[in-house]
Design an enzyme around this catalytic site. Sequence first.
Site, mmCIF file in Angstrom:
data_model
loop_
_atom_site.group_PDB
_atom_site.id
_atom_site.type_symbol
_atom_site.label_atom_id
_atom_site.label_comp_id
_atom_site.label_asym_id
_atom_site.label_seq_id
_atom_site.Cartn_x
_atom_site.Cartn_y
_atom_site.Cartn_z
ATOM 1 N N LYS A 64 32.541 35.766 47.864
ATOM 2 C CA LYS A 64 32.931 36.317 49.174
ATOM 3 C C LYS A 64 32.137 35.705 50.329
ATOM 4 C CE LYS A 64 34.091 40.840 47.123
ATOM 5 N NZ LYS A 64 33.434 40.685 45.792
ATOM 6 N N ARG A 212 34.966 46.813 33.688
ATOM 7 C CA ARG A 212 34.417 47.748 32.708
ATOM 8 C C ARG A 212 35.388 48.251 31.652
ATOM 9 N NH1 ARG A 212 30.935 50.446 37.552
ATOM 10 N NH2 ARG A 212 32.652 49.479 38.674
#
EC number: 4.1.1.23
Length: 232
Positions: A64, A212
């Site tokens: 980013k 996750r």
Amino acid sequence: MEESLLSIIVALDAKSQYDALKIVEQLDPTLCRVKVGKELFTHEGPSVVKKLQEENFEVFLDLKFHDIPNTTAQAVCAAADLGVWMVNVHASGGRKMMETCVERLKAGNYQTQLIAVTVLTSMGREDLKDIGLDIEPVEQVKRLAKLTKESGLDGVVCSAQEAKILRELIGQDFSLVTPGIRPEGSNADDQKRIVTPKQAMLDGSTHLVIGRPITKAENPTEMLKSILASIA
């Protein structure tokens, strides 16, 4: 590799190269790509990208970038020099920043895809208000996605809840990379705007970032295959 078979990007939320490689040992590079974020890259540097590429994984380098145009473009090209499949910048860096990045990538004949982050998926209306934007997240996403397209980038990171709107606004030839994806029954964790894999694809997302639920699963490969089956 066929693009349609690689809609899932597994977020390697690991602190070390060792942990990241242990995760990908249980994944198939013909079924997914992988994402290297700030924590892992800061710990391990470019070597972790090279190791993942040696295991035949295409890498989305999720750093980013957000700086003045020249500095950001240099960073984007440095990422492209690593041979990554995709890299991103913050759309809020503005038109000149994004256009400079696109120009440099074209000048260097790089194949790396460049996308922009619109509004972080953890941010709601009050969070935007705190930074001086009295606007609904979806309106800011639309504004920044349009700017990204006009600047010549390949796509944006956006919530799946905005995907359908962006498809109508921007059209088909534009990647919508969607985090905040949770299979049925998963914990929302710190993502506020979440959607299931099947719904995200139906809404127009081209790539799903899932961390996750796959990496912390008892059997990551089986979880990946289960998710792929749900969106087939």
